[in-house]
Write an enzyme that holds these catalytic residues in place. Structure first.
Site, short mmCIF file in Angstrom:
data_model
loop_
_atom_site.label_atom_id
_atom_site.label_comp_id
_atom_site.label_asym_id
_atom_site.label_seq_id
_atom_site.Cartn_x
_atom_site.Cartn_y
_atom_site.Cartn_z
N CYS A 106 15.85 -35.34 -38.79
CA CYS A 106 16.19 -33.93 -38.66
C CYS A 106 16.83 -33.65 -37.31
O CYS A 106 17.82 -32.92 -37.21
CB CYS A 106 14.93 -33.10 -38.84
SG CYS A 106 15.21 -31.33 -38.86
N CYS A 202 9.44 -31.26 -41.09
CA CYS A 202 10.48 -30.58 -40.34
C CYS A 202 11.26 -29.61 -41.22
O CYS A 202 11.84 -30.00 -42.24
CB CYS A 202 11.44 -31.62 -39.74
SG CYS A 202 12.78 -30.92 -38.78
#
Length: 383
Positions: A106, A202
């Protein structure tokens, strides 16, 4: 006053206290600060009706902080990029029987690529985030350093970003302890000074992980076996479990065993079986080394072999090790001391002192009891 008085910084405002204080500090230093809130999970498009995502609430916090600091803020969706670059990889890795860390990807693909590219198109000189890291700049480029707060250091999650992204990034809270960050938030009059830190996957948030994953990778029950082949329980789907896991096995009352807890030592998604062992320090959970794939160096590739320190989990203390190159481009990492439950799909991250050198994806874990034989066996299984 900072000499870069009117350089523009686009801050990733998440609604949390760390990014909010980062923006405040940059305003105080004289930068032209702009906020950007990232939407990276489209619950409607994903058919995700779980109601776990806090994006709406987080955006309201970020918007209010921007008002308190008198800076502009934009809300931008990177949901398509997240789905293509992060979440699809996440599902592929679980399907293959590995345990990925989406937070690393991410950062690599969204916060320090999609966000960076967008900020540069807005005319930014810098981007900034609320990560607990530091950057040292010299004639050899930008170097990623651990945050001064050892309990909050997040360099592990940023080891795979590109060096040009690091060169364009500021980490305003990296020089601070977390308690001091909250104090500054109070002093600055930021409403979210006491907001709890976010956890969970995330950009997806906190939720019952197995139930969430089952929306994309359906459950397929199967046997839990001892290393000798005795069935001692039933799992909900081998791909849902990770090496070293204790919770959720539901094993109890096995004839001929004591009361010690059981742990996942291995899994085979093709056969849909788990191997479980008793005892936190069982030999099948003890690893002397690993083979790392996709090595990434934040600066110039160091000369190998290399003595340094490494960690295979975020909360782990740095461990002494030696890195050797392999003909196939992978890395052999040998630890001075045995490591517990090294997990394929996770990341090994390398350090020299306070500097993060880079890292790689854990391809294989090598058992301490016979690492050479184990390496050959695992290599054959992988191929």
């Amino acid at each position: 006053m900072n000499t870069k008085t009117r350089e523009t910084v686009v801050v990733g405002l998440s609604g949390g206290v760390d990014s909010s204080v980062s923006a405040y500090l940059l305003v105080e230093q004289g930068y032209d600060v702009r906020g950007l809130f990232m939407d990276n999970w489209d619950a409607d498009a994903e058919g995700d009706a779980g109601g776990y995502c806090t994006a709406a609430e987080d955006f309201q916090d970020a918007r209010r902080v921007a008002e308190e600091l008198e800076i502009p803020i934009q809300r931008v969706s990177f949901a398509a990029e997240y789905r293509e670059r992060v979440f699809s990889y996440f599902l592929d890795e679980y399907s293959a029987g590995r345990t990925p860390n989406p937070d690393v990807l991410c950062n690599t693909e969204i916060k320090f690529r999609a966000f960076l590219d967008y900020a540069m198109r807005l005319g930014a000189d810098w981007i900034a985030t609320g990560h607990y890291c530091r950057v040292r700049r010299d004639d050899n480029g930008a170097h990623l350093l651990k945050g001064l707060d050892n309990n909050k250091d997040q360099s592990y999650f940023l080891h795979a970003i590109e060096r040009d992204a690091l060169a364009k990034t500021l980490f305003p809270v990296g020089e601070l302890e977390k308690d001091r960050v909250r104090e500054i938030a109070v002093e600055a009059g930021l409403h979210n000074y006491a907001k709890r830190d976010s956890t969970g996957i995330c950009f997806i948030g906190e939720r019952a992980f197995r139930e969430f994953l089952a929306n994309y990778l359906p459950a397929n029950k199967g046997p839990i076996l001892t290393p000798e082949g005795q069935q001692i329980g039933e799992h909900q789907g081998a791909l849902y479990y990770t090496i070293g896991q204790r919770q959720g096995l539901g094993i109890g009352g096995v004839p001929g065993t004591d009361e010690r807890p059981w742990y996942v030592a291995d899994k085979n998604v093709q056969d849909n079986t788990l191997i479980a062992v008793q005892g936190h320090d069982h030999p099948l959970l003890q690893h002397q080394g690993l083979i790392a794939d996709q090595p990434h160096w934040l600066n110039a590739r160091p000369e190998l072999p290399l003595r340094c320190r490494a960690k295979t989990r975020y909360r782990q203390a740095d461990q002494d090790c030696e890195i050797h190159p392999r003909p196939d481009g992978k890395l052999d990492v040998h630890f001075d001391r045995v490591q517990r439950a090294v997990t394929p799909g996770q990341y090994v991250v390398f350090y020299q002192g306070e500097e993060c050198l880079g890292g790689g994806v854990i391809h294989q874990a090598l058992l301490a009891q016979d690492k050479n034989e184990t390496a050959i066996k695992t290599e054959n299984q992988a191929s």
